[in-house]
Design a protein around this motif. Structure first.
Motif, PDB file in Angstrom:
ATOM      1  N   ALA A  75      84.398  29.140  72.841  1.00  0.00           N
ATOM      2  CA  ALA A  75      85.716  28.956  71.906  1.00  0.00           C
ATOM      3  C   ALA A  75      85.717  29.596  70.376  1.00  0.00           C
TER       4      ALA A  75
ATOM      5  N   THR B 216      90.599  32.219  70.276  1.00  0.00           N
ATOM      6  CA  THR B 216      89.803  33.041  71.115  1.00  0.00           C
ATOM      7  C   THR B 216      88.906  31.712  72.066  1.00  0.00           C
TER       8      THR B 216
ATOM      9  N   ILE C 182      86.578  32.303  75.864  1.00  0.00           N
ATOM     10  CA  ILE C 182      85.827  33.455  77.116  1.00  0.00           C
ATOM     11  C   ILE C 182      85.161  32.070  78.058  1.00  0.00           C
TER      12      ILE C 182
ATOM     13  N   VAL D  66      88.755  36.517  78.765  1.00  0.00           N
ATOM     14  CA  VAL D  66      89.727  36.291  77.715  1.00  0.00           C
ATOM     15  C   VAL D  66      90.621  35.607  77.527  1.00  0.00           C
TER      16      VAL D  66
ATOM     17  N   SER E 296      77.844  31.995  77.615  1.00  0.00           N
ATOM     18  CA  SER E 296      79.335  33.282  76.591  1.00  0.00           C
ATOM     19  C   SER E 296      79.235  32.219  74.637  1.00  0.00           C
TER      20      SER E 296
ATOM     21  N   VAL F 131      81.513  33.788  71.564  1.00  0.00           N
ATOM     22  CA  VAL F 131      82.667  33.727  70.029  1.00  0.00           C
ATOM     23  C   VAL F 131      82.500  33.727  69.180  1.00  0.00           C
ATOM     24  N   SER F 132      82.527  35.079  68.510  1.00  0.00           N
ATOM     25  CA  SER F 132      81.961  35.242  67.095  1.00  0.00           C
ATOM     26  C   SER F 132      83.370  34.015  65.595  1.00  0.00           C
TER      27      SER F 132
ATOM     28  N   GLY G 113      86.881  34.947  65.960  1.00  0.00           N
ATOM     29  CA  GLY G 113      87.743  34.729  67.408  1.00  0.00           C
ATOM     30  C   GLY G 113      87.734  36.598  67.974  1.00  0.00           C
TER      31      GLY G 113
ATOM     32  N   ALA H  35      83.915  38.604  71.717  1.00  0.00           N
ATOM     33  CA  ALA H  35      83.390  38.087  72.743  1.00  0.00           C
ATOM     34  C   ALA H  35      82.130  38.151  73.426  1.00  0.00           C
TER      35      ALA H  35
ATOM     36  N   THR I  12      88.429  41.812  70.536  1.00  0.00           N
ATOM     37  CA  THR I  12      89.528  41.435  70.774  1.00  0.00           C
ATOM     38  C   THR I  12      91.142  43.119  70.287  1.00  0.00           C
TER      39      THR I  12
END
Length: 340
Positions: free
Chosen positions: A98, A102, A104, A121, A141, A143-144, A147, A150, A175
């Motif tokens: 996360a 955001t 995943i 998501v 996994s 997340v950037s 956010g 993903a 997203t």
């Protein structure tokens, strides 16, 4: 032997067997009790809200592997008290990450004679925004930082990076408009400015630089490469060999990764290294055990990673500059993310 003697002998045998049975039951109960006490002596876990909002005190989130009703749930602890009481979200994930509100969550459930996997998501309240079918067993996994993006990697076949008999699929979703890059193997791999084409290409371990650039591992022709990805151009440019599961530092200047080292067991070939992206200088960390994880930067100086533990996995830390020594961060935990 008289009839009375025979009855007395039978009665003694029955009493003896009863005593043995009682001792066995009490011994089993004592063992079970000890086990329960051991579990009760683990982390304190209570249900509660686990928001993904980046504001407030800094927190560490992870999948808790401690035995009990909250096993495999995403839990949260204060970042400065990683061994403190855990707040359990009720959400179960096999892999999780996360950032910036955001999340995943890679999930699995039994379906018929097999298993079905999905990538979910999440918003800041852990509510589902989108759900995508995953082609295999979840393994990585991310997340950037914003956010907005993903990424997830699954094993399509095989269940380990150690050998050569495996196949992965890596996906990225934006997203902001739900553009899905379903399989990064459709991107062009550039080596020395020229397309590198091979039927055995595998891609895994995305780590984001921004909302367009990212790093990942490409395996092809029996070698692994660190690549710089460009979503807009749909390209993957090779940078350095023998890099797996990269993790970009907060300042974007270094990558932590697992490296195959000469002389190690084929089943445990990796050690944790850090690569300076400006000079391509490699630094071995003080962690000398096999690392099969995508490390996480706790800050600009410290790496967090999982190692096998008594209840699945434990989280450890080590300095990124090669100094110091490994230390336990928290037990019975995997798939960490820092928020706040």
């Amino acid at each position: 032997m008289t009839r009375t003697a025979r009855l007395l002998t039978l009665l003694a045998a029955v009493l003896l067997l009863g005593a043995v049975g009682t001792v066995a039951v009490l011994h089993a109960a004592d063992r079970s009790g000890r086990k329960d006490r051991e579990q009760a002596g683990g982390p304190v876990i209570t249900p509660g809200p686990v928001p993904l909002a980046p504001d407030g005190p800094r927190r560490l989130l992870f999948r808790s592997t401690a035995w009990g009703p909250h096993r495999d749930e995403i839990t949260a602890v204060p970042a400065d008290r990683p061994d403190g009481p855990r707040t359990a979200s009720g959400l179960r994930c096999l892999r999780f990450h996360a950032a910036a509100g955001t999340g995943i969550c890679l999930q699995g459930e039994q379906e018929g004679l097999g298993d079905r996997y999905t990538a979910v998501v999440l918003d800041a309240g852990l509510h589902e925004l989108k759900r995508y079918p995953a082609a295999g067993i979840p393994t990585r996994s991310r997340v950037s930082p914003s956010g907005h993006l993903a990424a997830w990697t699954v094993f399509v076949s095989g269940d380990s990076y150690a050998g050569t008999d495996f196949s992965t699929r890596t996906s990225i979703v934006d997203t902001r408009g739900w553009t899905l890059y379903d399989n990064l193997e459709t991107f062009t791999v550039l080596d020395g400015g020229k397309p590198l084409k091979s039927p055995d290409t595998n891609i895994w371990g995305v780590t984001f630089a921004d909302d367009n650039g990212f790093y990942a591992t490409v395996a092809t022709g029996g070698r692994t490469y660190l690549v710089r990805g460009d979503l807009g151009a749909r390209t993957l440019t090779t940078l350095h060999q023998n890099v797996e599961c990269p993790s970009l530092s907060p300042d974007g200047t270094r990558v932590a990764y697992k490296k195959r080292v000469a002389g190690a067991s084929p089943d445990a070939p990796w050690r944790l290294y850090v690569l300076d992206l400006a000079t391509m200088t490699e630094t071995a960390t003080a962690e000398q055990r096999n690392i099969d994880d995508q490390a996480l930067w706790a800050d600009g100086r410290t790496l967090v990673y999982a190692l096998a533990g008594d209840y699945g996995a434990d989280l450890w830390t080590v300095p990124a500059d090669g100094s110091g020594s490994p230390a336990v961060l928290t037990r019975s935990a995997v798939a960490p993310a820092y928020l706040g």
